[in-house]
Design a protein around this motif. Structure first.
Motif, mmCIF file in Angstrom:
data_model
loop_
_atom_site.group_PDB
_atom_site.id
_atom_site.type_symbol
_atom_site.label_atom_id
_atom_site.label_comp_id
_atom_site.label_asym_id
_atom_site.label_seq_id
_atom_site.Cartn_x
_atom_site.Cartn_y
_atom_site.Cartn_z
ATOM 1 N N ILE A 1 11.045 1.716 10.224
ATOM 2 C CA ILE A 1 10.964 0.667 10.998
ATOM 3 C C ILE A 1 9.495 0.032 10.493
ATOM 4 N N LEU A 2 8.592 0.741 10.458
ATOM 5 C CA LEU A 2 7.065 0.180 10.112
ATOM 6 C C LEU A 2 6.839 -0.047 8.838
ATOM 7 N N ILE A 3 6.612 1.182 8.022
ATOM 8 C CA ILE A 3 6.023 1.262 6.684
ATOM 9 C C ILE A 3 6.808 0.490 5.607
ATOM 10 N N ASN A 4 8.169 0.914 5.414
ATOM 11 C CA ASN A 4 8.990 0.422 4.451
ATOM 12 C C ASN A 4 9.891 -0.499 5.263
ATOM 13 N N ASN A 5 9.503 -1.490 6.090
ATOM 14 C CA ASN A 5 10.288 -2.331 6.916
ATOM 15 C C ASN A 5 11.387 -3.049 5.817
ATOM 16 N N PHE A 6 12.531 -3.170 6.081
ATOM 17 C CA PHE A 6 13.438 -3.750 5.221
ATOM 18 C C PHE A 6 13.223 -5.249 4.849
ATOM 19 N N VAL A 7 12.773 -5.828 5.659
ATOM 20 C CA VAL A 7 12.481 -7.363 5.409
ATOM 21 C C VAL A 7 11.080 -7.342 4.707
ATOM 22 N N LEU A 8 10.041 -6.809 5.295
ATOM 23 C CA LEU A 8 8.695 -7.215 4.731
ATOM 24 C C LEU A 8 8.343 -6.413 3.639
ATOM 25 N N HIS A 9 8.818 -5.348 3.297
ATOM 26 C CA HIS A 9 8.678 -4.534 2.388
ATOM 27 C C HIS A 9 9.871 -4.528 1.181
ATOM 28 N N TYR A 10 10.837 -4.270 1.445
ATOM 29 C CA TYR A 10 11.797 -4.314 0.595
ATOM 30 C C TYR A 10 12.387 -5.664 0.335
ATOM 31 N N PHE A 11 12.059 -6.849 1.243
ATOM 32 C CA PHE A 11 12.889 -8.204 1.067
ATOM 33 C C PHE A 11 14.077 -8.127 1.193
ATOM 34 N N LEU A 12 14.746 -7.245 2.034
ATOM 35 C CA LEU A 12 16.292 -7.281 2.042
ATOM 36 C C LEU A 12 16.320 -8.065 3.356
ATOM 37 N N GLY A 13 17.608 -9.074 3.344
ATOM 38 C CA GLY A 13 17.942 -9.597 4.705
ATOM 39 C C GLY A 13 16.999 -10.791 4.566
ATOM 40 N N ILE A 14 16.597 -11.284 3.586
ATOM 41 C CA ILE A 14 15.600 -12.535 3.931
ATOM 42 C C ILE A 14 16.207 -13.867 4.376
ATOM 43 N N GLY B 1 -0.693 -2.512 7.254
ATOM 44 C CA GLY B 1 -1.658 -1.576 7.928
ATOM 45 C C GLY B 1 -1.104 -0.455 8.243
ATOM 46 N N PHE B 2 0.260 -0.322 8.636
ATOM 47 C CA PHE B 2 0.903 0.930 9.220
ATOM 48 C C PHE B 2 1.020 2.064 7.812
ATOM 49 N N SER B 3 0.666 1.556 6.780
ATOM 50 C CA SER B 3 0.949 2.612 5.358
ATOM 51 C C SER B 3 0.215 3.759 5.888
ATOM 52 N N GLY B 4 0.523 4.805 5.094
ATOM 53 C CA GLY B 4 -0.324 5.988 5.414
ATOM 54 C C GLY B 4 -0.155 6.674 6.790
ATOM 55 N N MET B 5 0.491 6.067 7.775
ATOM 56 C CA MET B 5 0.338 6.772 8.905
ATOM 57 C C MET B 5 1.162 8.118 8.979
ATOM 58 N N ILE B 6 2.218 8.483 8.050
ATOM 59 C CA ILE B 6 2.786 9.552 8.055
ATOM 60 C C ILE B 6 2.154 10.363 6.763
ATOM 61 N N GLN C 1 2.674 4.965 0.776
ATOM 62 C CA GLN C 1 3.934 4.160 0.982
ATOM 63 C C GLN C 1 5.243 4.896 1.063
ATOM 64 N N ASP C 2 5.199 5.558 0.099
ATOM 65 C CA ASP C 2 6.551 6.142 -0.052
ATOM 66 C C ASP C 2 6.425 7.531 -0.881
ATOM 67 N N LYS C 3 7.382 8.277 -1.128
ATOM 68 C CA LYS C 3 7.432 9.496 -2.069
ATOM 69 C C LYS C 3 6.555 9.232 -3.194
ATOM 70 N N ILE C 4 5.924 10.608 -3.278
ATOM 71 C CA ILE C 4 5.030 10.791 -4.587
ATOM 72 C C ILE C 4 5.932 11.849 -5.235
ATOM 73 N N VAL C 5 6.430 11.520 -6.533
ATOM 74 C CA VAL C 5 7.317 12.715 -7.375
ATOM 75 C C VAL C 5 6.248 13.037 -8.385
ATOM 76 N N LEU C 6 6.125 14.389 -8.366
ATOM 77 C CA LEU C 6 5.060 14.733 -9.527
ATOM 78 C C LEU C 6 5.601 16.111 -10.143
ATOM 79 N N MET C 7 5.014 16.426 -11.174
ATOM 80 C CA MET C 7 5.308 18.099 -11.885
ATOM 81 C C MET C 7 3.844 18.456 -12.194
#
Lengths: 191, 200, 203
Positions: A11-24, A185-190, B89-95
């Motif tokens: 929902i927030l970090i890898n948002n489909f529209v705003l991060h992956y640019f899908l469904g523009i 700004g939501f990056s890194g919250m998980i 942002q996403d997964k970090i894959v490492l070895m």
């Protein structure tokens, strides 16, 4: 915990529209009014969830066991096209009010790259069944969030004094850029 | 010919032609794609365990694969561990590679990441990050030094964080520590066994 | 269809009907892969391959396909060429394939490709369709090249990996992040409309 992380991240970090640019395309095309944005968001979430389930089954029960991964693209796109048709027929029969609300948006979804992107990303990330479904729902909610926020801003934007050349798509993209900045700004919250 | 039968014939024909073409392409490229994937792993193993000649996969689960490596005399050198954790942002894959007693990390390499370019993405940079991971004592959990200090001043099991990218640095550290703990418990439980056949 | 001169069939894709700047089609790959020039080029080549060959096939078989199943047939044709491009990159250029990730398979839903089949190749001769496809491909390539050049130069100080701005330049990292894609394209669209207005007025 893992599942919650997938959900929130979709929902927030890898948002489909705003991060992956899908469904523009629908994001820019159907975001002039909040009502239609909500309907579009719901329609996409609905189709995404079903696509997640069906594409996982096809991928893990047919394509991978028979070493047919190279048919992934063809089969995913055909699944999506026929699913949208089926969903449309089903909703028309079973729930006229829902059909009224979603009707015209469903055919548009076939060429919506967000749906295809979901099927491909779920396969790429090697999610198991439950993870794929959560990812599908989360991505749909993320899309809805983005498009509804966008519609809210654009309703206000109609009253603003936008430079002539930027009217329409130009300012919409710039607004999307600022939204993407906010979502960053939501990056890194998980963790 | 009726319209519906023409529809069926056309669709079947399109399907068969495309299916046939694609299976040819699929078969022609499969070996090569598979070889690319294996070579990537192979190269990573040689990077993290210097002098590794051969390797054997001894354990595999999602995002956690363990290889043992042998040198050119066939002696076991240690483990190469392929793993992944959540970054900024996403997964970090490492070895990373350890000795057979899991007391020392030889080296670490990042295989895939989508961290912020210029900040978190520096985890792939040798000077900024990876060099601090060379030959670290991992008999205790590793620790992050923040702000970073000169390499000589780091403790035996301390690594420098990247300035401005603490979360990415911490993510790598946490992933490595978790993998070490998991590997130890798998060995203790007897799931992973190293059969010593060196010196024969 | 009123037949334009062939040269115009080609050049319309570059400016007047540029798929990205004018028709706003195929936005997903445009925004997603333009963080580096090399990715932009790879994407353009793959998309052009798919577009040109799909147009060729669709224009050649258009008379055989009943109109009720034409979209399904086009989709299968397009998806087949996309798969070929995807497998080819994965086999021979694994780093590029890894960088572009799902965006190569996603060419299949790029509206430019299905759009051109439906609007042009299904109604025109093979030759004309090919010229149209080449023009549109070049227009797409041009747009991706401009966008990725701006983003890579400002965002990393490099062009195609070569340092172009001196060490005094502090890269605007934002340009290679998602927000930079939206902002650059938004401003670029504005500039293009501005240029167009100037051209119209001077006519």
């Amino acid at each position: 915990m893992e599942l919650l992380a997938i959900f929130i991240s979709a929902i927030l970090i890898n948002n489909f529209v705003l991060h992956y640019f899908l469904g523009i395309c629908p994001f820019l095309g159907v975001s002039k009014k909040i009502d239609s944005a909500v309907s579009m968001g719901l329609a996409v979430t609905f189709v995404m969830t079903i696509t997640a389930i069906v594409s996982w089954i096809i991928n893990h029960w047919i394509l991978i066991p028979f070493n047919l991964e190279y048919l992934q693209i063809v089969s995913f796109i055909l699944i999506i096209a026929s699913l949208v048709q089926l969903v449309e027929m089903f909703i028309r029969k079973s729930s006229p009010p829902l059909y009224q609300a979603l009707g015209i948006y469903l055919p548009l979804i076939t060429t919506n790259c967000a749906i295809m992107g979901l099927a491909l990303l779920a396969a790429l990330k090697n999610y198991n069944f439950v993870e794929t479904v959560i990812f599908g729902v989360g991505s749909g909610v993320g899309f809805t969030l983005a498009i509804v926020l966008m519609a809210g801003i654009r309703e206000q934007l109609d009253l603003a004094d936008v430079p002539e050349p930027l009217k329409g798509a130009g300012i919409a993209l710039i607004v999307a850029g600022i939204m993407a900045l906010g979502f960053f700004g939501f990056s890194g919250m998980i963790k | 010919m009726s319209l519906s039968s023409r529809m069926v014939i056309v669709l079947t024909a399109v399907g068969i032609i495309s299916g046939g073409l694609l299976s040819t392409v699929g078969i022609l490229t499969r070996a090569r794609i598979e070889a690319n994937r294996l070579r990537e792993i192979e190269e990573a193993i040689i990077t993290v365990v210097p002098g590794a000649k051969t390797n054997t996969k001894i354990y595999e689960e999602k995002d956690f694969t363990v290889y043992t490596t042998r040198n050119d005399q066939g002696q076991i050198q240690g483990f190469a561990i392929y793993t992944a954790g959540t970054g900024f942002q996403d997964k970090i894959v490492l070895m990373f590679g350890t000795d057979a007693e899991i007391n020392k990390i030889f080296r670490l390499t990042i295989l895939d990441q989508k961290e912020t370019p210029g900040l978190g993405a520096k985890i792939t940079d040798k000077e900024a990050f990876l060099k601090y991971w060379e030959n670290k004592d991992c008999s205790h959990p590793l620790m992050l030094k923040k702000p970073p200090v000169a390499q000589e001043e780091l403790g035996a099991s301390e690594v420098n964080a990247i300035t401005g990218a603490t979360i990415s640095s911490e993510a790598v550290l946490a992933t490595v520590n978790a993998s070490l703990a998991k590997l130890r418990s798998l060995i203790q439980a007897g799931t992973i066994q190293i059969e010593e056949n060196n010196g024969q | 269809m009123a037949s334009k001169p062939l040269s115009q069939e080609f050049t319309k894709g570059l400016w007047g009907e540029n798929p990205i700047f004018r028709q706003l089609l195929g936005m997903c790959p445009t925004l997603a892969v333009t963080n580096a020039v090399i990715n932009g080029i790879a994407m353009s080549l793959a998309t052009s391959f798919v577009l040109i060959f799909s147009s060729l096939v669709v224009a050649s078989i258009k008379k055989l396909i009943p109109s009720q199943v034409r979209i399904a047939s086009y989709i299968v044709v397009i998806a087949s060429f996309v798969t070929m491009a995807d497998r080819f990159l994965a086999a021979f250029f694994p780093p590029i394939s890894k960088n572009l990730g799902p965006y190569i398979p996603l060419i299949v839903v790029n509206c430019i490709i299905l759009g051109r089949q439906e609007a042009f190749s299904s109604k025109n001769s093979v030759g004309r369709s090919l010229i149209d496809a080449f023009g549109m491909s070049l227009g797409f390539t041009l747009a991706l090249l401009v966008l990725s050049s701006i983003r890579e130069i400002l965002g990393a100080g490099t062009w195609l990996g070569h340092q172009v701005l001196g060490s005094w330049f502090e890269p605007w990292i934002i340009m290679i992040l998602p927000p930079g894609a939206f902002l650059t394209l938004g401003i670029l669209l504005g500039i293009i409309i501005l240029i167009d207005q100037k051209l119209q007025r001077s006519k």
